[in-house]
Design a protein around this motif. Structure first.
Motif, PDB file in Angstrom:
ATOM      1  N   VAL A 153       0.792  -1.255   0.141  1.00 53.00           N
ATOM      2  CA  VAL A 153       0.083  -0.206  -0.026  1.00 53.00           C
ATOM      3  C   VAL A 153       0.834   1.340  -0.027  1.00 53.00           C
ATOM      4  CG1 VAL A 153      -1.799   1.415   1.453  1.00 53.00           C
ATOM      5  CG2 VAL A 153      -1.965  -1.148   1.176  1.00 53.00           C
ATOM      6  N   ARG A 154       1.928   1.268   0.785  1.00 51.83           N
ATOM      7  CA  ARG A 154       2.692   2.619   0.783  1.00 51.83           C
ATOM      8  C   ARG A 154       3.553   2.537  -0.530  1.00 51.83           C
ATOM      9  NH1 ARG A 154       6.476   4.500   5.450  1.00 51.83           N
ATOM     10  NH2 ARG A 154       7.679   6.002   4.423  1.00 51.83           N
ATOM     11  N   ASN A 155       3.950   1.807  -1.205  1.00 52.47           N
ATOM     12  CA  ASN A 155       4.434   1.723  -2.349  1.00 52.47           C
ATOM     13  C   ASN A 155       3.601   2.304  -3.422  1.00 52.47           C
ATOM     14  OD1 ASN A 155       7.057   0.952  -1.679  1.00 52.47           O
ATOM     15  ND2 ASN A 155       6.874  -1.365  -2.117  1.00 52.47           N
ATOM     16  N   HIS A 156       2.516   1.920  -3.412  1.00 52.58           N
ATOM     17  CA  HIS A 156       1.209   2.325  -4.276  1.00 52.58           C
ATOM     18  C   HIS A 156       0.946   3.725  -3.959  1.00 52.58           C
ATOM     19  CE1 HIS A 156      -2.130   2.436  -6.924  1.00 52.58           C
ATOM     20  NE2 HIS A 156      -2.918   2.937  -5.765  1.00 52.58           N
ATOM     21  N   ARG A 157       1.066   4.166  -2.848  1.00 49.55           N
ATOM     22  CA  ARG A 157       0.531   5.403  -2.390  1.00 49.55           C
ATOM     23  C   ARG A 157       1.702   6.425  -2.802  1.00 49.55           C
ATOM     24  NH1 ARG A 157       0.963   7.121   3.765  1.00 49.55           N
ATOM     25  NH2 ARG A 157       3.327   6.877   3.141  1.00 49.55           N
ATOM     26  N   ASP A 158       2.905   6.066  -2.833  1.00 47.65           N
ATOM     27  CA  ASP A 158       4.201   6.880  -3.146  1.00 47.65           C
ATOM     28  C   ASP A 158       4.261   7.113  -4.595  1.00 47.65           C
ATOM     29  OD1 ASP A 158       4.955   6.960  -0.315  1.00 47.65           O
ATOM     30  OD2 ASP A 158       6.412   5.530  -0.344  1.00 47.65           O
ATOM     31  N   ARG A 159       4.028   5.934  -5.190  1.00 46.10           N
ATOM     32  CA  ARG A 159       3.955   5.861  -6.708  1.00 46.10           C
ATOM     33  C   ARG A 159       3.017   6.981  -7.288  1.00 46.10           C
ATOM     34  NH1 ARG A 159       5.117   0.365  -6.741  1.00 46.10           N
ATOM     35  NH2 ARG A 159       2.662   0.068  -6.949  1.00 46.10           N
ATOM     36  N   ALA A 161       1.789   9.372  -5.338  1.00 46.87           N
ATOM     37  CA  ALA A 161       2.053  10.912  -5.075  1.00 46.87           C
ATOM     38  C   ALA A 161       2.958  11.443  -6.154  1.00 46.87           C
ATOM     39  CB  ALA A 161       2.946  10.746  -3.805  1.00 46.87           C
ATOM     40  N   GLU A 162       4.037  10.491  -6.753  1.00 51.62           N
ATOM     41  CA  GLU A 162       4.858  10.821  -7.548  1.00 51.62           C
ATOM     42  C   GLU A 162       4.426  11.322  -8.816  1.00 51.62           C
ATOM     43  OE1 GLU A 162       7.607   7.471  -7.867  1.00 51.62           O
ATOM     44  OE2 GLU A 162       8.730   8.036  -5.792  1.00 51.62           O
ATOM     45  N   GLU A 163       3.399  10.507  -9.302  1.00 51.46           N
ATOM     46  CA  GLU A 163       2.508  10.832 -10.575  1.00 51.46           C
ATOM     47  C   GLU A 163       1.959  12.118 -10.583  1.00 51.46           C
ATOM     48  OE1 GLU A 163       2.853   9.082 -13.335  1.00 51.46           O
ATOM     49  OE2 GLU A 163       4.014   7.575 -12.555  1.00 51.46           O
ATOM     50  N   LEU A 165       2.925  14.662  -8.730  1.00 49.13           N
ATOM     51  CA  LEU A 165       3.736  15.592  -8.392  1.00 49.13           C
ATOM     52  C   LEU A 165       4.413  16.014 -10.266  1.00 49.13           C
ATOM     53  CD1 LEU A 165       5.873  17.711  -7.257  1.00 49.13           C
ATOM     54  CD2 LEU A 165       7.256  15.699  -6.797  1.00 49.13           C
ATOM     55  N   ARG A 166       4.490  14.635 -10.741  1.00 49.39           N
ATOM     56  CA  ARG A 166       5.064  14.725 -12.166  1.00 49.39           C
ATOM     57  C   ARG A 166       4.051  15.267 -13.063  1.00 49.39           C
ATOM     58  NH1 ARG A 166       5.962   9.935 -12.689  1.00 49.39           N
ATOM     59  NH2 ARG A 166       8.155   9.879 -12.227  1.00 49.39           N
ATOM     60  N   ALA A 167       2.739  15.121 -12.887  1.00 51.90           N
ATOM     61  CA  ALA A 167       1.559  15.812 -13.577  1.00 51.90           C
ATOM     62  C   ALA A 167       1.646  17.282 -13.297  1.00 51.90           C
ATOM     63  CB  ALA A 167       0.308  15.024 -13.291  1.00 51.90           C
ATOM     64  N   GLU A 168       1.749  17.893 -11.942  1.00 52.10           N
ATOM     65  CA  GLU A 168       1.724  18.952 -11.816  1.00 52.10           C
ATOM     66  C   GLU A 168       2.941  19.795 -12.296  1.00 52.10           C
ATOM     67  OE1 GLU A 168       1.851  19.301  -7.502  1.00 52.10           O
ATOM     68  OE2 GLU A 168      -0.235  18.521  -7.381  1.00 52.10           O
ATOM     69  N   GLN A 169       4.221  19.093 -12.361  1.00 54.58           N
ATOM     70  CA  GLN A 169       5.295  19.653 -12.853  1.00 54.58           C
ATOM     71  C   GLN A 169       5.196  19.853 -14.523  1.00 54.58           C
ATOM     72  OE1 GLN A 169       8.274  16.955 -11.497  1.00 54.58           O
ATOM     73  NE2 GLN A 169       9.108  18.185  -9.630  1.00 54.58           N
ATOM     74  N   THR A 170       4.565  18.773 -15.055  1.00 47.95           N
ATOM     75  CA  THR A 170       4.287  18.791 -16.433  1.00 47.95           C
ATOM     76  C   THR A 170       3.349  19.867 -16.838  1.00 47.95           C
ATOM     77  OG1 THR A 170       4.667  16.300 -16.571  1.00 47.95           O
ATOM     78  CG2 THR A 170       3.473  17.381 -18.505  1.00 47.95           C
TER      79      THR A 170
END
Length: 400
Positions: A153-159, A161-163, A165-170
């Motif tokens: 669950v934590r790995n899924h949550r971190d991924r 969050a990264e997606e 953040l990547r979408a916001e940066q894009t």
């Protein structure tokens, strides 16, 4: 000074209350997990209450809750035991991985896995019965299973969050690119508007001033004819620019963009406006038609000559203006020289935008530009020089 404990999350409060009430209900109906223990009867309520209290810390102090909860689970084995206590411990182990530090999230699954293996082997060696494997399975279900689930669950949550953040940066980069594109397009439009219209308006301003200041019918008629000619040409240029802005095909420049072939007509128009202009085209492809040259280079050279003649019309003193366009190797060199000094007669106001536009056009093509007064034999001249490379990368914001 004691720091106050963080306020528990409302979901943690609900879990603690449900676990506590469930444990009391199981005790009330006499359902226990162990028989013949050292502490019998209501003693199982002590681990139950402590474990439910630890549930309040599952999100704010996960590592502390796991350590103390392990001790409470061990103590619960000396009582009749409660299923609610065990279930709340598994939730604490899950929360310890999900909400704990990254180091704790990595350490707990490994530790619980080793404990599960050690318990299985230890009880097998002690009992020497296959039933000992069930103890290892139970240990794994209580400790390693929740920890492994927490990792997933934590790995899924971190991924996720990264997606995000990547979408916001894009999105931010896309907005920056859009703003830069709008700024570049506005600058290009400003250069085109200035270069196309300023020449005609300057001629209109100078000749209208002459018509008002000189009371001669012939001079007035000539001035009015020049004013009308420049008005018609300026209107045509404005219509061309409006056509560019309304064109939805995506072309940055119309097919009929000015080229070096139009320099002769441009010089002739300057002579009509009263300038004494000489034009020289030298080098390969420039002695005849200027075909074969990159369109951005031809447009930039044409506009630089056009703006230089406009400035000469507005500011130059009496004398000859020379225009030289030469191909030297892999570049086009433009040089416009006009007399520099005090001017007799009407003068049109200037804003300095013309020099800025010429410098921008040259910079976008990776060339060099300079303009200023110089000494030339018997007097001073204003000289404009621009070197435009023929092979340059397509600049951002300009047509390739």
């Amino acid at each position: 000074m004691h720091l106050p404990l963080p306020r528990p999350h409302r979901d943690d409060v609900r879990i603690a209350v449900v676990g506590l009430l469930g444990g009391f209900a199981l005790w009330g109906i006499g359902l226990g997990m162990n028989t013949g223990r050292l502490l019998d009867g209501a003693w199982l309520l002590v681990p139950l209450v402590v474990m439910s209290a630890l549930e309040l810390l599952r999100r704010t102090r996960p590592q502390f809750a796991v350590v103390v909860g392990t001790l409470v689970l061990v103590a619960d084995q000396f009582t009749q035991g409660s299923l609610a206590t065990v279930l709340m411990f598994t939730d604490l182990m899950y929360a310890g991985v999900l909400y704990g530090t990254p180091a704790a999230a990595r350490r707990l699954p490994v530790t619980t896995g080793l404990v599960t293996v050690a318990a299985t082997l230890g009880f097998l060696a002690w009992w020497r019965q296959p039933e000992a494997i069930l103890v290892g399975v139970a240990t794994g279900l209580v400790s390693f299973g929740p920890a492994a689930t927490g990792v997933l669950v934590r790995n899924h949550r971190d991924r996720a969050a990264e997606e995000r953040l990547r979408a916001e940066q894009t999105a931010l980069l896309a907005e920056m690119d859009r703003a830069q594109a709008v700024t570049a397009e506005r600058a290009r439009m400003a250069r085109e508007l200035h270069d196309m219209v300023a020449n005609h308006l300057s001629a209109i301003a100078i000749h209208s001033t002459a018509a008002l200041s000189i009371d001669e019918p012939a001079t007035t008629r000539t001035a009015l004819e020049t004013i009308r000619e420049n008005s018609v040409d300026g209107l045509a240029e404005m219509r061309r620019l409006i056509g560019i802005l309304r064109d939805s095909s995506g072309d940055a420049e119309p097919a009929a963009a000015p080229t070096l072939d139009g320099l002769a007509a441009l010089v002739e128009q300057a002579r009509t406006n009263g300038l004494d202009v000489g034009l020289a085209l030298t080098g390969p492809t420039l002695s005849g038609p200027a075909g074969g040259l990159p369109a951005p280079v031809e447009l930039a050279a044409y506009r630089i000559v056009q703006e230089s003649l406009t400035n000469a019309l507005k500011h130059a003193s009496a004398g000859r203006v020379t225009v030289t366009v030469e191909r030297a190797g892999e570049r086009i060199e433009v040089c416009v020289t006009s007399p520099y000094g005090d001017r007799d007669g009407p003068r049109a106001p200037g804003s300095g935008a013309g020099l800025v536009g010429m410098r921008e056009r040259t910079a976008l093509l990776g060339g060099t530009f300079e303009a200023g007064p110089e000494s030339d034999g018997g007097g001073k001249v204003w000289r404009v020089r621009a070197a435009l490379p023929l092979e340059t990368p397509s600049p951002e914001g300009e047509p390739a």
